[in-house]
Design a protein around this motif. Structure first.
Motif, PDB file in Angstrom:
ATOM      1  N   SER A   1       2.388   1.884  -3.480  1.00 29.45           N
ATOM      2  CA  SER A   1       1.454   2.483  -4.447  1.00 29.45           C
ATOM      3  C   SER A   1       1.257   3.967  -4.175  1.00 29.45           C
ATOM      4  O   SER A   1       1.109   4.764  -5.103  1.00 29.45           O
ATOM      5  CB  SER A   1       0.113   1.753  -4.407  1.00 29.45           C
ATOM      6  N   LYS A   2       1.265   4.358  -2.884  1.00 30.80           N
ATOM      7  CA  LYS A   2       1.107   5.771  -2.545  1.00 30.80           C
ATOM      8  C   LYS A   2       2.311   6.593  -2.979  1.00 30.80           C
ATOM      9  O   LYS A   2       2.208   7.805  -3.156  1.00 30.80           O
ATOM     10  CB  LYS A   2       0.883   5.921  -1.039  1.00 30.80           C
TER      11      LYS A   2
ATOM     12  N   SER B   1       0.838  -1.202   0.000  1.00 27.99           N
ATOM     13  CA  SER B   1       0.000   0.000   0.000  1.00 27.99           C
ATOM     14  C   SER B   1       0.874   1.253   0.000  1.00 27.99           C
ATOM     15  O   SER B   1       0.596   2.224  -0.723  1.00 27.99           O
ATOM     16  CB  SER B   1      -0.907  -0.015   1.239  1.00 27.99           C
ATOM     17  N   GLU B   2       1.933   1.218   0.778  1.00 28.68           N
ATOM     18  CA  GLU B   2       2.876   2.346   0.839  1.00 28.68           C
ATOM     19  C   GLU B   2       3.555   2.572  -0.518  1.00 28.68           C
ATOM     20  O   GLU B   2       3.712   3.707  -0.972  1.00 28.68           O
ATOM     21  CB  GLU B   2       3.918   2.056   1.920  1.00 28.68           C
TER      22      GLU B   2
ATOM     23  N   THR C   1      -9.367  -4.963  -0.325  1.00 32.38           N
ATOM     24  CA  THR C   1      -8.780  -3.926   0.517  1.00 32.38           C
ATOM     25  C   THR C   1      -7.608  -3.240  -0.151  1.00 32.38           C
ATOM     26  O   THR C   1      -7.482  -2.000  -0.113  1.00 32.38           O
ATOM     27  CB  THR C   1      -8.314  -4.531   1.861  1.00 32.38           C
ATOM     28  N   LEU C   2      -6.743  -4.014  -0.776  1.00 33.51           N
ATOM     29  CA  LEU C   2      -5.480  -3.487  -1.295  1.00 33.51           C
ATOM     30  C   LEU C   2      -5.593  -2.915  -2.702  1.00 33.51           C
ATOM     31  O   LEU C   2      -4.933  -1.932  -3.034  1.00 33.51           O
ATOM     32  CB  LEU C   2      -4.429  -4.604  -1.289  1.00 33.51           C
ATOM     33  N   CYS C   3      -6.435  -3.527  -3.542  1.00 37.28           N
ATOM     34  CA  CYS C   3      -6.436  -3.202  -4.978  1.00 37.28           C
ATOM     35  C   CYS C   3      -7.558  -2.242  -5.355  1.00 37.28           C
ATOM     36  O   CYS C   3      -8.684  -2.368  -4.866  1.00 37.28           O
ATOM     37  CB  CYS C   3      -6.571  -4.482  -5.802  1.00 37.28           C
ATOM     38  N   SER C   4      -7.235  -1.320  -6.229  1.00 36.28           N
ATOM     39  CA  SER C   4      -8.258  -0.407  -6.756  1.00 36.28           C
ATOM     40  C   SER C   4      -8.991  -1.051  -7.925  1.00 36.28           C
ATOM     41  O   SER C   4     -10.195  -0.858  -8.105  1.00 36.28           O
ATOM     42  CB  SER C   4      -7.604   0.900  -7.208  1.00 36.28           C
TER      43      SER C   4
END
Length: 439
Positions: free
Chosen positions: A218-219, A215-216, A236-239
């Protein structure tokens, strides 16, 4: 709108079943050594008479398309989930994107460096130490020694393998190997991070760290491709997510919507196989109550009995069965497993009925998906995700007039009671004597 960092157009990968490696363009050092060894049995490049190849082998060769006409784009900074059943082509797709194997057809455009964590045993040289492999992987990504050194301590701290840095990785446990491999892949700052289901090897705490790191990443504007059978994690993790089935891209879009379609599709397929007699080894799955009545509805605290009919056309020496209880979105709540509750060797051939009794079910009111898994000692024989379901209805299990409520109680009902006014039953807390200044 952010630019596409990965573009896949008409991608296909064909394998020839029954063929050797001669049709593959990718050749590893081990392949060269093996081929040289084979040449010892040849004369003038032709097989010797006593080692003549079987003519029937060629006749049994057939083409198998692991991927066919797959097209999609991934944007900069996007986390894309790739989902599908076993054999859908997910791992093949990641290997092509990681340049481990080449496609048979189609084209791929990738902008930036790719770091991959695909399976235990890949990415590291087994004879090199953990320290040496960190520098080797950094060099492969085009980083200077100074750049790798700047990230070194962070990698080691994340992987928690400091004591074993100077040990060859072939002596690492699978968990240690995965921890270091993920730490290297995530911290050496590739533009694209590719992660397969391999994270399931690690413990729960480390999996949580890895998901947080992805997640970090990707940000920070980097791109992540993530394959998993854990649907809540995908949501939760994927858009976005894409759904593969037998090598064909079936759908793509919002991760939650694609997960819902996948679960619905999977359940429908399993139930059709049971209904139409297409399930070879798991012939029937029914749920009954203590009275022997077939039903899918149970009150909280009521016994649930799963009745399975199994078949094998050969002897299975150590069969293993599992019944997974899942929330509607695919989160596994509990597993009933012969290795855990039964834990004794048994075997059979032909037909056999097996029952699993779940006493005083602990579930709060909701509908739950039931997955059935059937293995030999180490090989999956058949699996039926969503083979059936159970509906749990509320009941005053505590005799207080209050009914279990999933909205604030979580997923399970705990067999517990409160005791009030119990201060006299326990010894009083010891107090620390005041310090005597005169001493």
């Amino acid at each position: 709108m952010s630019e596409a960092i990965i573009t896949v157009e008409g991608l296909g990968k064909k394998y020839r079943l029954g063929a050797g490696r001669s049709n593959e363009r990718y050749t590893a050092l081990r392949d060269v050594v093996a081929d040289k060894a084979k040449s010892l049995f040849r004369r003038n490049g032709k097989p010797t008479s006593d080692l003549r190849p079987l003519t029937s082998a060629r006749a049994t060769q057939e083409d198998f398309w692991a991927l066919k006409d797959v097209s999609f784009e991934v944007k900069l900074g996007e986390v894309l989930g790739i989902i599908g059943r076993n054999g859908a082509g997910k791992s093949t797709l990641l290997k092509i994107l990681s340049r481990i194997t080449e496609p048979t057809e189609g084209r791929i455009k990738i902008k930036g460096r790719v770091a991959s964590l695909l399976e235990v045993g890949t990415g590291f040289h087994p004879e090199l130490t953990g320290r040496e492999n960190i520098y080797l992987n950094g060099a492969i990504l085009g980083m200077s020694r100074a750049e790798i050194k700047a990230k070194f301590d962070e990698i080691v701290a994340f992987a928690e393998v400091e004591k074993f840095l100077d040990t060859p990785v072939k002596r690492y446990s699978s968990g240690m190997y995965v921890r270091l491999a993920f730490a290297v892949a995530a911290h050496l700052e590739p533009e694209i991070l590719v992660v397969d289901e391999v994270l399931s090897v690690g413990d729960a705490e480390f999996q949580k760290k890895c998901l947080g790191k992805m997640s970090e990443v990707s940000k920070e504007g980097r791109t992540v491709l993530f394959v998993s059978h854990n649907m809540p994690v995908i949501e939760t993790l994927c858009s976005r997510a894409i759904l593969l089935e037998r090598g064909i891209l079936q759908d793509g879009g919002d991760a939650s919507e694609i997960v819902e379609k996948y679960l619905t599709r999977t359940i429908k397929m399993s139930q059709e196989r049971l209904t139409h007699g297409m399930s070879k080894n798991i012939r029937s799955v029914i749920v009954i109550n203590r009275e022997g009545t077939e039903t899918n509805q149970f009150a909280v605290g009521e016994d649930i009995i799963f009745d399975l009919e199994l078949f094998s056309d050969g002897i299975i020496e150590h069969p293993r069965l599992s019944i997974g209880i899942h929330t509607p979105n695919g989160e596994r709540l509990a597993t009933i497993h012969t290795d855990i509750q039964q834990n004794s060797r048994w075997g059979f051939g032909g037909s056999r009925r097996v029952r699993a009794v779940c006493r005083n079910n602990f579930l709060v009111p909701a509908r739950y998906r039931i997955d059935i898994g059937f293995w030999g000692f180490s090989t999956e024989i058949e699996s039926l995700p969503g083979a059936t379901h159970i509906d749990i209805v509320a009941r005053d299990v505590y005799g207080t007039g209050s009914l279990p409520d999933a909205s604030f109680q979580g997923h399970v009902v705990v067999d517990a009671e409160w005791e009030m006014d119990v201060a006299d039953r326990f010894p009083k807390r010891k107090t620390i004597p005041e310090k005597n200044e005169s001493c």
